[in-house]
Write a protein that holds these residues in place. Structure first.
Motif, PDB file in Angstrom:
ATOM      1  N   MET A  42       1.139  -1.219   0.032  1.00 38.14           N
ATOM      2  CA  MET A  42       0.089   0.031   0.050  1.00 38.14           C
ATOM      3  C   MET A  42       0.952   1.205   0.068  1.00 38.14           C
ATOM      4  N   ASP A  43       2.092   1.159   0.653  1.00 37.77           N
ATOM      5  CA  ASP A  43       3.079   2.346   0.480  1.00 37.77           C
ATOM      6  C   ASP A  43       3.186   2.694  -1.001  1.00 37.77           C
ATOM      7  N   TRP A  44       3.506   1.808  -1.944  1.00 34.15           N
ATOM      8  CA  TRP A  44       3.916   1.780  -3.326  1.00 34.15           C
ATOM      9  C   TRP A  44       2.628   2.685  -3.874  1.00 34.15           C
ATOM     10  N   VAL A  45       1.389   2.166  -3.390  1.00 30.99           N
ATOM     11  CA  VAL A  45      -0.010   2.415  -4.062  1.00 30.99           C
ATOM     12  C   VAL A  45      -0.232   4.140  -3.997  1.00 30.99           C
ATOM     13  N   PHE A  46       0.134   4.455  -2.587  1.00 34.58           N
ATOM     14  CA  PHE A  46       0.044   5.879  -1.872  1.00 34.58           C
ATOM     15  C   PHE A  46       0.933   6.738  -2.756  1.00 34.58           C
ATOM     16  N   LEU A  47       2.204   6.241  -2.744  1.00 33.76           N
ATOM     17  CA  LEU A  47       3.208   6.887  -3.404  1.00 33.76           C
ATOM     18  C   LEU A  47       3.050   7.177  -4.942  1.00 33.76           C
ATOM     19  N   LEU A  48       2.508   6.240  -5.639  1.00 38.52           N
ATOM     20  CA  LEU A  48       2.019   6.544  -7.075  1.00 38.52           C
ATOM     21  C   LEU A  48       0.989   7.306  -7.119  1.00 38.52           C
ATOM     22  N   ARG A  49      -0.122   7.428  -6.100  1.00 37.62           N
ATOM     23  CA  ARG A  49      -1.148   8.314  -5.910  1.00 37.62           C
ATOM     24  C   ARG A  49      -0.739   9.766  -5.726  1.00 37.62           C
ATOM     25  N   TYR A  50       0.312  10.155  -4.990  1.00 34.52           N
ATOM     26  CA  TYR A  50       0.943  11.329  -4.716  1.00 34.52           C
ATOM     27  C   TYR A  50       1.596  11.720  -5.837  1.00 34.52           C
ATOM     28  N   LYS A  51       2.385  10.709  -6.636  1.00 36.00           N
ATOM     29  CA  LYS A  51       3.097  11.334  -7.884  1.00 36.00           C
ATOM     30  C   LYS A  51       2.054  11.812  -8.829  1.00 36.00           C
ATOM     31  N   GLY A  81       3.765  10.770   0.548  1.00 34.28           N
ATOM     32  CA  GLY A  81       4.610  11.561  -0.406  1.00 34.28           C
ATOM     33  C   GLY A  81       5.534  12.516   0.072  1.00 34.28           C
ATOM     34  N   ILE A  82       5.027  13.095   1.221  1.00 37.40           N
ATOM     35  CA  ILE A  82       6.111  14.116   1.927  1.00 37.40           C
ATOM     36  C   ILE A  82       7.262  13.236   2.661  1.00 37.40           C
ATOM     37  N   GLN A  83       6.921  11.824   2.969  1.00 36.23           N
ATOM     38  CA  GLN A  83       8.155  11.324   3.219  1.00 36.23           C
ATOM     39  C   GLN A  83       9.096  11.091   2.033  1.00 36.23           C
ATOM     40  N   GLU A  84       8.630  10.770   1.213  1.00 38.33           N
ATOM     41  CA  GLU A  84       9.513  10.425  -0.331  1.00 38.33           C
ATOM     42  C   GLU A  84      10.211  11.756  -0.596  1.00 38.33           C
ATOM     43  N   ASN A  85       9.499  13.040  -0.482  1.00 39.88           N
ATOM     44  CA  ASN A  85      10.220  14.192  -0.738  1.00 39.88           C
ATOM     45  C   ASN A  85      11.332  14.252   0.231  1.00 39.88           C
ATOM     46  N   LEU A  86      11.076  14.177   1.585  1.00 36.67           N
ATOM     47  CA  LEU A  86      12.180  14.246   2.611  1.00 36.67           C
ATOM     48  C   LEU A  86      13.491  13.183   2.435  1.00 36.67           C
ATOM     49  N   PHE A  87      13.234  11.930   2.423  1.00 39.24           N
ATOM     50  CA  PHE A  87      13.927  11.003   2.593  1.00 39.24           C
ATOM     51  C   PHE A  87      14.306  10.209   1.288  1.00 39.24           C
ATOM     52  N   GLY A  88      13.523  10.294   0.001  1.00 36.69           N
ATOM     53  CA  GLY A  88      13.797   9.602  -0.838  1.00 36.69           C
ATOM     54  C   GLY A  88      13.207   8.223  -0.820  1.00 36.69           C
ATOM     55  N   LEU A  89      13.618   7.222  -1.209  1.00 29.90           N
ATOM     56  CA  LEU A  89      13.030   5.963  -0.897  1.00 29.90           C
ATOM     57  C   LEU A  89      13.753   4.957   0.129  1.00 29.90           C
ATOM     58  N   ASP A  90      14.299   5.946   1.097  1.00 31.19           N
ATOM     59  CA  ASP A  90      15.153   5.174   2.236  1.00 31.19           C
ATOM     60  C   ASP A  90      14.076   4.776   3.426  1.00 31.19           C
ATOM     61  N   PHE A  91      13.665   3.427   3.153  1.00 34.22           N
ATOM     62  CA  PHE A  91      12.327   2.904   3.934  1.00 34.22           C
ATOM     63  C   PHE A  91      12.673   2.986   5.445  1.00 34.22           C
ATOM     64  N   LYS A  93      14.368   5.487   7.234  1.00 33.29           N
ATOM     65  CA  LYS A  93      13.794   6.624   7.734  1.00 33.29           C
ATOM     66  C   LYS A  93      12.470   6.958   7.916  1.00 33.29           C
ATOM     67  N   TYR A  94      11.829   6.397   6.810  1.00 33.42           N
ATOM     68  CA  TYR A  94      10.339   6.553   6.712  1.00 33.42           C
ATOM     69  C   TYR A  94       9.916   5.715   7.962  1.00 33.42           C
ATOM     70  N   HIS A  95      10.072   4.673   8.257  1.00 32.09           N
ATOM     71  CA  HIS A  95       9.607   3.947   9.583  1.00 32.09           C
ATOM     72  C   HIS A  95      10.209   4.474  10.863  1.00 32.09           C
ATOM     73  N   ARG A  96      11.306   5.098  10.799  1.00 33.34           N
ATOM     74  CA  ARG A  96      11.466   5.882  12.037  1.00 33.34           C
ATOM     75  C   ARG A  96      10.817   6.995  12.395  1.00 33.34           C
ATOM     76  N   THR A  97      10.479   7.866  11.324  1.00 35.49           N
ATOM     77  CA  THR A  97       9.569   8.865  11.326  1.00 35.49           C
ATOM     78  C   THR A  97       8.171   8.319  12.115  1.00 35.49           C
ATOM     79  N   THR A  98       7.780   7.382  11.248  1.00 40.86           N
ATOM     80  CA  THR A  98       6.410   6.679  11.777  1.00 40.86           C
ATOM     81  C   THR A  98       6.418   6.413  13.120  1.00 40.86           C
ATOM     82  N   GLN A  99       7.880   5.733  13.676  1.00 41.95           N
ATOM     83  CA  GLN A  99       7.777   5.313  15.145  1.00 41.95           C
ATOM     84  C   GLN A  99       7.643   6.632  15.978  1.00 41.95           C
ATOM     85  N   PHE A 100       8.451   7.471  15.435  1.00 43.54           N
ATOM     86  CA  PHE A 100       8.519   8.989  16.218  1.00 43.54           C
ATOM     87  C   PHE A 100       7.242   9.118  16.511  1.00 43.54           C
ATOM     88  N   PHE A 101       6.281   9.422  15.458  1.00 41.40           N
ATOM     89  CA  PHE A 101       4.997   9.866  15.491  1.00 41.40           C
ATOM     90  C   PHE A 101       3.997   9.131  16.534  1.00 41.40           C
TER      91      PHE A 101
END
Length: 127
Positions: A42-51, A81-91, A93-101
């Motif tokens: 679903m992450d890929w689906v949402f990223l495609l939707r954002y793009k 989409g915002i995560q991808e803008n900030l971190f590229g495709l570094d999963f 960092k994506y998961h660490r941000t989610t964990q922080f929230f």
């Protein structure tokens, strides 16, 4: 609000610091394996939707379009989409941000429950 002000003393600060340490430790241990996972389907689906929103994803037209198509999941499209803008495709960092929230959301319950009940132990156990 008075309950919150009464709780701001050394005992209350110690309890809150204990809560933070406990939550961070438990969340980190529970989510440790999750940090190794890549992106879910679903992450890929949402990223495609954002793009697909184009160069102006935050325009009223784009937000409206996404809301019509995704409904309550619109936030997820923008979050990925915002995560991808900030971190590229570094999963990781994506998961660490989610964990922080997740940690922040858990800890933010303490003052809310304390305000509603006026009892530190109830607020601590609820969180």
């Amino acid at each position: 609000m008075n309950h919150l002000l009464k709780a701001i003393n050394l005992k209350g600060i110690f309890l809150f610091l204990t809560l933070i340490i406990t939550v961070v430790t438990i969340q980190s241990e529970v989510l440790k394996l999750h940090l190794k996972y890549g992106f879910g389907d679903m992450d890929w689906v949402f990223l495609l939707r954002y793009k697909s929103l184009g160069d102006r994803p935050f325009s009223i037209a784009s937000i409206t379009k996404e809301w019509r198509e995704s409904g309550v999941y619109t936030y997820q499209t923008y979050y990925v989409g915002i995560q991808e803008n900030l971190f590229g495709l570094d999963f990781e960092k994506y998961h660490r941000t989610t964990q922080f929230f997740k940690i922040l959301a858990t800890i933010s319950l303490f003052p809310l429950i304390l305000m509603l009940t006026g009892r530190k132990l109830v607020a601590f156990l609820t969180t």
